[in-house]
Design an enzyme around this catalytic site. Structure first.
Site, short mmCIF file in Angstrom:
data_model
loop_
_atom_site.label_atom_id
_atom_site.label_comp_id
_atom_site.label_asym_id
_atom_site.label_seq_id
_atom_site.Cartn_x
_atom_site.Cartn_y
_atom_site.Cartn_z
N LEU A 15 -1.39 -6.94 -70.12
CA LEU A 15 -2.40 -7.87 -70.60
C LEU A 15 -2.09 -8.36 -72.00
O LEU A 15 -2.23 -9.55 -72.31
CB LEU A 15 -3.77 -7.19 -70.57
CG LEU A 15 -4.98 -8.07 -70.93
CD1 LEU A 15 -5.14 -9.21 -69.93
CD2 LEU A 15 -6.24 -7.22 -70.98
N ASP A 60 2.18 2.20 -84.12
CA ASP A 60 1.52 3.14 -83.22
C ASP A 60 0.07 3.24 -83.68
O ASP A 60 -0.21 3.75 -84.77
CB ASP A 60 2.20 4.51 -83.28
CG ASP A 60 1.61 5.51 -82.30
OD1 ASP A 60 0.52 5.24 -81.74
OD2 ASP A 60 2.24 6.57 -82.10
N ASN A 87 -5.82 -4.64 -78.43
CA ASN A 87 -5.58 -4.50 -77.00
C ASN A 87 -5.01 -3.14 -76.63
O ASN A 87 -5.21 -2.67 -75.51
CB ASN A 87 -4.61 -5.60 -76.55
CG ASN A 87 -4.07 -5.35 -75.16
OD1 ASN A 87 -4.76 -5.52 -74.16
ND2 ASN A 87 -2.81 -4.93 -75.08
N TYR A 155 -11.76 7.73 -70.17
CA TYR A 155 -11.41 6.35 -70.50
C TYR A 155 -12.67 5.49 -70.63
O TYR A 155 -12.80 4.71 -71.58
CB TYR A 155 -10.49 5.79 -69.42
CG TYR A 155 -10.15 4.33 -69.58
CD1 TYR A 155 -9.12 3.93 -70.43
CD2 TYR A 155 -10.83 3.35 -68.86
CE1 TYR A 155 -8.79 2.58 -70.56
CE2 TYR A 155 -10.52 2.01 -68.99
CZ TYR A 155 -9.50 1.64 -69.84
OH TYR A 155 -9.18 0.30 -69.98
N LYS A 159 -14.30 3.41 -73.96
CA LYS A 159 -14.64 1.99 -74.00
C LYS A 159 -16.12 1.78 -74.38
O LYS A 159 -16.46 0.78 -75.00
CB LYS A 159 -14.33 1.33 -72.65
CG LYS A 159 -12.84 1.29 -72.33
CD LYS A 159 -12.03 0.55 -73.39
CE LYS A 159 -10.57 0.41 -73.02
NZ LYS A 159 -9.78 -0.32 -74.03
N THR A 190 -1.80 -4.48 -63.78
CA THR A 190 -0.89 -4.10 -64.86
C THR A 190 -0.38 -2.70 -64.55
O THR A 190 -0.77 -2.08 -63.55
CB THR A 190 -1.60 -4.09 -66.22
OG1 THR A 190 -2.68 -3.12 -66.18
CG2 THR A 190 -2.18 -5.46 -66.56
#
Length: 232
Positions: A15, A60, A87, A155, A159, A190
C-alpha cells in the site's frame, strides 16, 4: 509553483508503494522510507523508471534513533514537507488471542503501529509546511463501532490506539493549519492482507491519495474509507 512533497513510511512495497506511485504521478516529490535498504532501493528504482521524482531514506519506525537520524537528513537539507503519511505497520503470526498470546507480541505491534507513528509525527512535525497534512493508515479492525470479529486482536487494538492518537493530534494541531486524519483502506491484496483480500492495492490507496491531494485542509480529526467519513 513548487511541487508539493510527501514522506511515506513503510513505502518499499504494498500500500505504501502504491500511494507513493499515485502521488508521484500527480507530480508530488516523493520520499519513501523503510528499514530494508535493498527493498527500498528497488522500490526507488521502480518509481524513477516511471518518471517519478523520488528519493529514499532508511528509517525503522520502531527505533527512535533511526527516526531522529532520518529527520536530521531532511533538516540538513532544509527540506520542507507538505504531507506525512504514517503507513508503516506490522502484524505477527499467531495473533489470535489477547489472553493467551505472549505480552511481548502485543507490545511489539503497538510499539510499531502506534508509538512509531507518533514518534515519526513528532520528529517530522517541524518540517511540515503551513496547511500541511498528516495521514495515518489505520484499519476497520480498529473501529469501536463495528462488531469484533476475532481476527488479529493485537493488530486491531493497535489500530484503535492509532485512531485515538489521530483524534488527539488533530485537536492539538487545529490551530496550526495542519490536518490529521485516519484512513481505513479496506482489506487489500498486499503481503500483509494476503491474496484472498477483495480489494486491489490501487483501490486501497485511493482515499489516502485523495486526502493528500484533493481533500480540504478543514477536513481533520476524521476516520475515512472510500473518501467518506466513517464512525470511529
Amino acid at each position: 509553483m513548487k511541487n508539493k512533497s510527501v514522506l511515506i513510511t513503510g513505502a518499499n512495497r504494498g500500500l505504501g508503494f502504491e500511494i507513493a506511485r499515485q502521488l508521484g504521478e500527480k507530480d508530488y516529490h516523493v520520499i519513501i522510507t523503510g528499514r530494508d535498504e535493498e527493498k527500498l532501493s528497488k522500490a526507488l528504482s521502480m518509481l524513477e523508471s516511471a518518471g517519478i521524482k523520488a528519493e529514499m531514506i532508511l528509517m525503522d519506525v520502531d527505533q527512535e534513533s533511526s527516526i531522529q537520524k532520518a529527520a536530521g537528513i531532511l533538516f540538513m537539507k532544509n527540506f520542507r514537507l507538505d504531507i506525512l503519511i504514517n503507513n508503516a505497520g506490522i502484524n505477527l503470526k499467531n495473533d489470535k488471542s489477547l489472553i493467551s498470546s505472549e505480552l511481548n507480541k502485543l507490545e511489539k505491534i503497538i510499539s510499531t503501529n502506534c508509538y512509531g507513528a507518533l514518534q515519526v509525527t513528532r520528529a517530522f512535525l517541524p518540517l511540515i509546511n503551513n496547511y500541511g497534512k498528516i495521514i495515518n493508515i489505520s484499519s476497520g479492525g480498529g473501529s469501536m463501532t463495528d462488531p469484533v470479529e476475532g481476527w488479529s486482536p493485537a493488530y486491531c487494538v493497535s489500530k484503535t490506539l492509532l485512531n485515538a492518537f489521530t483524534r488527539h493530534l488533530a485537536y492539538e494541531l487545529s490551530g496550526h493549519n495542519i490536518s490529521v486524519n485516519a484512513v481505513c483502506p479496506g482489506w487489500v491484496k498486499t503481503d500483509m492482507g494476503g491474496s484472498s483480500a477483495p480489494r486491489s492495492v490501487e483501490k486501497g490507496a485511493e482515499t489516502p491519495v485523495w486526502l493528500a491531494s484533493e481533500a480540504p485542509i478543514t477536513l481533520t480529526g476524521k476516520f475515512l474509507r472510500d473518501k467518506k467519513e466513517i464512525a470511529w
